[in-house]
Scaffold this active site. Structure first.
Site, PDB file in Angstrom:
ATOM      1  N   TYR A 148      25.558  34.631  49.314  1.00 22.63           N
ATOM      2  CA  TYR A 148      26.300  35.839  48.909  1.00 22.63           C
ATOM      3  C   TYR A 148      25.493  37.109  49.187  1.00 22.63           C
ATOM      4  O   TYR A 148      26.036  38.212  49.128  1.00 22.63           O
ATOM      5  CB  TYR A 148      26.675  35.802  47.415  1.00 22.63           C
ATOM      6  CG  TYR A 148      27.515  34.600  46.985  1.00 22.63           C
ATOM      7  CD1 TYR A 148      28.103  33.749  47.920  1.00 22.63           C
ATOM      8  CD2 TYR A 148      27.725  34.319  45.640  1.00 22.63           C
ATOM      9  CE1 TYR A 148      28.847  32.652  47.529  1.00 22.63           C
ATOM     10  CE2 TYR A 148      28.472  33.214  45.240  1.00 22.63           C
ATOM     11  CZ  TYR A 148      29.031  32.387  46.193  1.00 22.63           C
ATOM     12  OH  TYR A 148      29.760  31.299  45.787  1.00 22.63           O
ATOM     13  N   ASP A 168      27.180  33.255  38.329  1.00 24.46           N
ATOM     14  CA  ASP A 168      27.186  32.306  39.442  1.00 24.46           C
ATOM     15  C   ASP A 168      27.011  33.071  40.748  1.00 24.46           C
ATOM     16  O   ASP A 168      27.900  33.794  41.196  1.00 24.46           O
ATOM     17  CB  ASP A 168      28.520  31.539  39.466  1.00 24.46           C
ATOM     18  CG  ASP A 168      28.552  30.479  40.556  1.00 24.46           C
ATOM     19  OD1 ASP A 168      28.180  29.326  40.262  1.00 24.46           O
ATOM     20  OD2 ASP A 168      28.925  30.813  41.699  1.00 24.46           O
ATOM     21  N   HIS A 177      25.150  23.942  48.329  1.00 28.69           N
ATOM     22  CA  HIS A 177      26.366  24.747  48.466  1.00 28.69           C
ATOM     23  C   HIS A 177      27.494  23.998  49.189  1.00 28.69           C
ATOM     24  O   HIS A 177      28.662  24.151  48.839  1.00 28.69           O
ATOM     25  CB  HIS A 177      26.027  26.048  49.205  1.00 28.69           C
ATOM     26  CG  HIS A 177      26.938  27.182  48.904  1.00 28.69           C
ATOM     27  ND1 HIS A 177      26.533  28.488  48.864  1.00 28.69           N
ATOM     28  CD2 HIS A 177      28.263  27.220  48.623  1.00 28.69           C
ATOM     29  CE1 HIS A 177      27.560  29.278  48.580  1.00 28.69           C
ATOM     30  NE2 HIS A 177      28.630  28.527  48.434  1.00 28.69           N
ATOM     31  N   LYS A 236      22.523  28.858  44.714  1.00 28.40           N
ATOM     32  CA  LYS A 236      22.879  27.728  45.583  1.00 28.40           C
ATOM     33  C   LYS A 236      22.057  27.719  46.861  1.00 28.40           C
ATOM     34  O   LYS A 236      21.760  28.779  47.425  1.00 28.40           O
ATOM     35  CB  LYS A 236      24.375  27.788  45.946  1.00 28.40           C
ATOM     36  CG  LYS A 236      25.279  28.027  44.747  1.00 28.40           C
ATOM     37  CD  LYS A 236      26.752  27.941  45.040  1.00 28.40           C
ATOM     38  CE  LYS A 236      27.561  28.420  43.838  1.00 28.40           C
ATOM     39  NZ  LYS A 236      27.931  29.848  43.907  1.00 28.40           N
TER      40      LYS A 236
HETATM   41  P1  NAD Z   1      38.821  33.987  42.084  1.00 29.27           P
HETATM   42  O1  NAD Z   1      39.884  32.953  42.013  1.00 29.27           O
HETATM   43  O2  NAD Z   1      37.929  34.239  40.932  1.00 29.27           O
HETATM   44  O3  NAD Z   1      39.598  35.302  42.525  1.00 29.27           O
HETATM   45  C1  NAD Z   1      38.971  36.536  42.583  1.00 29.27           C
HETATM   46  C2  NAD Z   1      40.040  37.610  42.771  1.00 29.27           C
HETATM   47  O4  NAD Z   1      40.992  37.516  41.705  1.00 29.27           O
HETATM   48  C3  NAD Z   1      39.424  38.998  42.653  1.00 29.27           C
HETATM   49  O5  NAD Z   1      39.100  39.497  43.908  1.00 29.27           O
HETATM   50  C4  NAD Z   1      40.507  39.799  41.994  1.00 29.27           C
HETATM   51  O6  NAD Z   1      41.269  40.428  42.983  1.00 29.27           O
HETATM   52  C5  NAD Z   1      41.385  38.811  41.312  1.00 29.27           C
HETATM   53  N1  NAD Z   1      41.317  38.924  39.840  1.00 29.27           N
HETATM   54  C6  NAD Z   1      40.264  38.623  39.036  1.00 29.27           C
HETATM   55  N2  NAD Z   1      40.587  38.833  37.742  1.00 29.27           N
HETATM   56  C7  NAD Z   1      41.870  39.261  37.721  1.00 29.27           C
HETATM   57  C8  NAD Z   1      42.760  39.639  36.699  1.00 29.27           C
HETATM   58  N3  NAD Z   1      42.401  39.589  35.418  1.00 29.27           N
HETATM   59  N4  NAD Z   1      44.003  40.026  37.053  1.00 29.27           N
HETATM   60  C9  NAD Z   1      44.387  40.078  38.336  1.00 29.27           C
HETATM   61  N5  NAD Z   1      43.578  39.714  39.364  1.00 29.27           N
HETATM   62  C10 NAD Z   1      42.340  39.327  39.057  1.00 29.27           C
HETATM   63  O7  NAD Z   1      37.976  33.685  43.416  1.00 29.27           O
HETATM   64  P2  NAD Z   1      36.438  33.581  43.781  1.00 29.27           P
HETATM   65  O8  NAD Z   1      35.714  34.829  43.468  1.00 29.27           O
HETATM   66  O9  NAD Z   1      36.380  33.106  45.172  1.00 29.27           O
HETATM   67  O10 NAD Z   1      35.904  32.404  42.836  1.00 29.27           O
HETATM   68  C11 NAD Z   1      35.133  32.647  41.674  1.00 29.27           C
HETATM   69  C12 NAD Z   1      33.677  32.339  41.919  1.00 29.27           C
HETATM   70  O11 NAD Z   1      33.514  30.995  42.361  1.00 29.27           O
HETATM   71  C13 NAD Z   1      33.032  33.157  43.037  1.00 29.27           C
HETATM   72  O12 NAD Z   1      32.784  34.491  42.688  1.00 29.27           O
HETATM   73  C14 NAD Z   1      31.802  32.334  43.290  1.00 29.27           C
HETATM   74  O13 NAD Z   1      30.839  32.566  42.282  1.00 29.27           O
HETATM   75  C15 NAD Z   1      32.361  30.914  43.201  1.00 29.27           C
HETATM   76  N6  NAD Z   1      32.734  30.345  44.517  1.00 29.27           N
HETATM   77  C16 NAD Z   1      32.039  29.267  44.974  1.00 29.27           C
HETATM   78  C17 NAD Z   1      32.339  28.701  46.198  1.00 29.27           C
HETATM   79  C18 NAD Z   1      31.573  27.510  46.673  1.00 29.27           C
HETATM   80  O14 NAD Z   1      31.734  27.091  47.832  1.00 29.27           O
HETATM   81  N7  NAD Z   1      30.724  26.919  45.859  1.00 29.27           N
HETATM   82  C19 NAD Z   1      33.374  29.231  46.994  1.00 29.27           C
HETATM   83  C20 NAD Z   1      34.079  30.334  46.505  1.00 29.27           C
HETATM   84  C21 NAD Z   1      33.759  30.859  45.273  1.00 29.27           C
END
Ligand code: NAD
Length: 280
Positions: free
Chosen positions: A54, A49, A110, A79
């Site tokens: 990004y 994704d 987005h 997106k």
């Molecule tokens: P997330 O909830 O996936 O959190 C990411 C953080 O969690 C990482 O930086 C890491 O520190 C921690 N983490 C990951 N695996 C872990 C583990 N096993 N143990 C401990 N900590 C851990 O947040 P995100 O990256 O914002 O969301 C996931 C994806 O969603 C993004 O990468 C993106 O692709 C998407 N996204 C979309 C939008 C949108 O507006 N459409 C907004 C934000 C994110």
């Protein structure tokens, strides 16, 4: 080993299939993205994704190209950024060029960016891009029920997914109910709360993890999967990539699910931008 993870797929309302668990690359630095996505693909992820915003589509494409994986074995989402809502074709063609692909599996608006008020024509354009095969499936992110009602009413085409912020303290009951009623899949962004609150220490999460000999992150990801959410947790670390994939050999009990459900704080639980404010 490549491709060892047995990741289930869900069907979308257009008849296509999507791997329920993928890998997100928000805030993955462009210089690191090729290595990190290569690690993810080696670990067994097949669903990536990304987004124009990004700034790492090119490096995602490099990792895909060097993976040797068949295109049909991959599911790639990108997106449409707000500033291109009036020119979705040009935006998607640029994304495809950067990704080195001739189509994406899923193309998403987005943000509704309601102050721009062009998400309806943008959605009409995405319908055309799907018909041409540049995007196999189309959907939206961060749409409130009112935005969804408007595009469905005007075009009769229901988005395959709505990708929204969703995690234990922010469960979005209204958007989930709307999605269920219209056969829209929920993609939960920030599935681990983006690390912005002490989710892993919360008693229901810690207790569920301990009961199954899993990490708190695995317990939360499992909670999403059992709710039917599509998720793509982000991490730069290979060990955590493996950990986040290793969630298919246990099941939370009804009581464990209910205890995590009870963590919902409604609107107070939001950690990201409100959809009405995402007008950049
Ligand atoms: P997330 O909830 O996936 O959190 C990411 C953080 O969690 C990482 O930086 C890491 O520190 C921690 N983490 C990951 N695996 C872990 C583990 N096993 N143990 C401990 N900590 C851990 O947040 P995100 O990256 O914002 O969301 C996931 C994806 O969603 C993004 O990468 C993106 O692709 C998407 N996204 C979309 C939008 C949108 O507006 N459409 C907004 C934000 C994110």
């Amino acid at each position: 080993m490549i491709g060892m993870a047995n990741i289930p797929t869900l069907s979308l309302n257009d008849g296509k299939e999507i791997p329920q668990l993928g890998f997100g690359v928000f805030l993955v630095e462009p210089e690191e993205t090729a290595r990190i996505v290569s690690d993810a693909l080696e670990t067994g992820y097949r669903h990536i994704d990304t987004a124009t915003a990004y700034g790492n589509e090119k490096q995602v494409g490099e990792a895909i190209a060097s993976s040797g994986l068949a295109r049909d074995d991959l599911f790639v989402t990108t997106k449409l950024w707000n500033d291109m809502q009036e020119r979705p074709r040009e935006a998607l063609e640029k994304s495809l060029d950067l990704l080195g692909l001739d189509h994406v599996d899923l193309y998403l608006i987005h943000w509704p960016a309601p102050e721009r008020d062009v998400y309806l024509p943008a959605w009409e354009a995405l319908i055309g891009l799907r018909e041409e095969g540049l995007a196999t499936s189309i959907g939206v992110c961060n749409f409130l029920p009112g935005h969804l009602e408007r595009i469905i009413e005007e075009t009769k085409v229901v988005p395959a997914v709505n990708q929204i912020e969703l995690h234990p303290q922010f469960q979005q009951a209204e958007s989930v109910a709307f999605a269920n009623a219209h056969d829209i899949r929920i993609e939960a962004w920030g599935p681990l709360g983006q690390g912005k609150y002490p989710l892993f220490e919360a008693e229901p999460v810690a207790a569920a993890a301990a009961a199954h000999g899993k990490s708190p992150a695995q317990a939360v990801l499992r909670w999403h999967l059992q709710h039917g959410n599509i998720i793509f947790p982000k991490t730069n670390h290979r060990q955590r990539m493996e950990e986040n994939l290793d969630v298919f050999d246990f099941e939370l009990t009804d009581a464990e699910m209910a205890a995590i459900d009870a963590m919902d704080r409604g609107e107070d639980g939001r950690v990201g931008t409100h959809p009405l404010d995402g007008n950049w």
